[in-house]
Scaffold this motif. Structure first.
Motif, PDB file in Angstrom:
ATOM      1  N   VAL A 126       6.354  79.231  77.270  1.00  0.00           N
ATOM      2  CA  VAL A 126       7.613  78.460  77.329  1.00  0.00           C
ATOM      3  C   VAL A 126       8.689  79.446  76.574  1.00  0.00           C
ATOM      4  O   VAL A 126       9.847  79.553  77.002  1.00  0.00           O
ATOM      5  N   LEU A 127       8.149  80.243  75.552  1.00  0.00           N
ATOM      6  CA  LEU A 127       9.223  81.070  74.913  1.00  0.00           C
ATOM      7  C   LEU A 127       9.760  82.198  75.947  1.00  0.00           C
ATOM      8  O   LEU A 127      10.841  82.174  75.875  1.00  0.00           O
ATOM      9  N   SER A 128       8.879  82.775  76.871  1.00  0.00           N
ATOM     10  CA  SER A 128       9.408  83.766  77.700  1.00  0.00           C
ATOM     11  C   SER A 128      10.339  83.173  78.852  1.00  0.00           C
ATOM     12  O   SER A 128      11.323  83.835  79.293  1.00  0.00           O
ATOM     13  N   ALA A 129      10.048  81.740  79.222  1.00  0.00           N
ATOM     14  CA  ALA A 129      10.963  81.188  80.006  1.00  0.00           C
ATOM     15  C   ALA A 129      12.306  81.076  79.428  1.00  0.00           C
ATOM     16  O   ALA A 129      13.382  81.111  79.968  1.00  0.00           O
ATOM     17  N   ALA A 130      12.186  80.465  78.109  1.00  0.00           N
ATOM     18  CA  ALA A 130      13.410  80.115  77.340  1.00  0.00           C
ATOM     19  C   ALA A 130      14.395  81.500  77.177  1.00  0.00           C
ATOM     20  O   ALA A 130      15.464  81.361  77.528  1.00  0.00           O
ATOM     21  N   VAL A 131      13.549  82.519  77.031  1.00  0.00           N
ATOM     22  CA  VAL A 131      14.277  83.728  76.751  1.00  0.00           C
ATOM     23  C   VAL A 131      14.931  84.347  77.968  1.00  0.00           C
ATOM     24  O   VAL A 131      16.134  84.666  78.090  1.00  0.00           O
ATOM     25  N   ARG A 132      14.290  84.090  79.133  1.00  0.00           N
ATOM     26  CA  ARG A 132      14.753  84.574  80.379  1.00  0.00           C
ATOM     27  C   ARG A 132      15.785  83.769  80.911  1.00  0.00           C
ATOM     28  O   ARG A 132      16.719  84.127  81.526  1.00  0.00           O
ATOM     29  N   LEU A 133      15.835  82.562  80.491  1.00  0.00           N
ATOM     30  CA  LEU A 133      16.956  81.484  80.749  1.00  0.00           C
ATOM     31  C   LEU A 133      18.034  81.392  79.994  1.00  0.00           C
ATOM     32  O   LEU A 133      19.321  80.976  80.240  1.00  0.00           O
ATOM     33  N   GLY A 134      17.835  81.871  78.757  1.00  0.00           N
ATOM     34  CA  GLY A 134      18.833  81.896  77.803  1.00  0.00           C
ATOM     35  C   GLY A 134      18.936  80.503  77.053  1.00  0.00           C
ATOM     36  O   GLY A 134      20.062  80.204  76.670  1.00  0.00           O
ATOM     37  N   LYS A 135      18.066  79.646  76.975  1.00  0.00           N
ATOM     38  CA  LYS A 135      17.979  78.518  76.382  1.00  0.00           C
ATOM     39  C   LYS A 135      16.747  78.612  75.124  1.00  0.00           C
ATOM     40  O   LYS A 135      16.242  79.384  74.991  1.00  0.00           O
TER      41      LYS A 135
END
Length: 98
Positions: A40-49
């Protein structure tokens, strides 16, 4: 996390989606399905959320599937001062030269 939709279904939904927030939600599902991101953290970083935003999205997906994830509550806010009929009449008057 198990994502019930196929990669092709998610890709088709991504292509059709016009709303930015709904597109981002679908993008996270697609990344998780294709294992582009692992956490989830890597998705958040990638999306900027923020991480908790992504977790909230995934929680709603777990609770009710894609329909629950993409559901958007009606926006509350101050009602317009002028009713639609007045706005339409004004726009017609503004189009006239005098």
């Amino acid at each position: 996390m198990e994502i019930r939709e196929t990669q092709e279904e998610l890709k088709a939904l991504l292509r059709q989606e016009k709303d930015a927030t709904r597109h981002e939600k679908l993008q996270v599902l697609y990344w998780l399905k294709t294992q582009t991101v692992e956490t989830v953290l890597s998705a958040a970083v990638r999306l900027g959320k923020h991480r908790t935003t992504i977790q909230r999205w995934l929680s709603s997906y777990r609770a009710g599937g894609i329909e629950e994830l993409l559901f958007q509550k009606p926006r509350s806010g101050r009602p317009r001062i002028m009713n639609p009929e007045t706005v339409e009449r004004l726009s017609k008057e503004l189009q006239e030269p005098e």
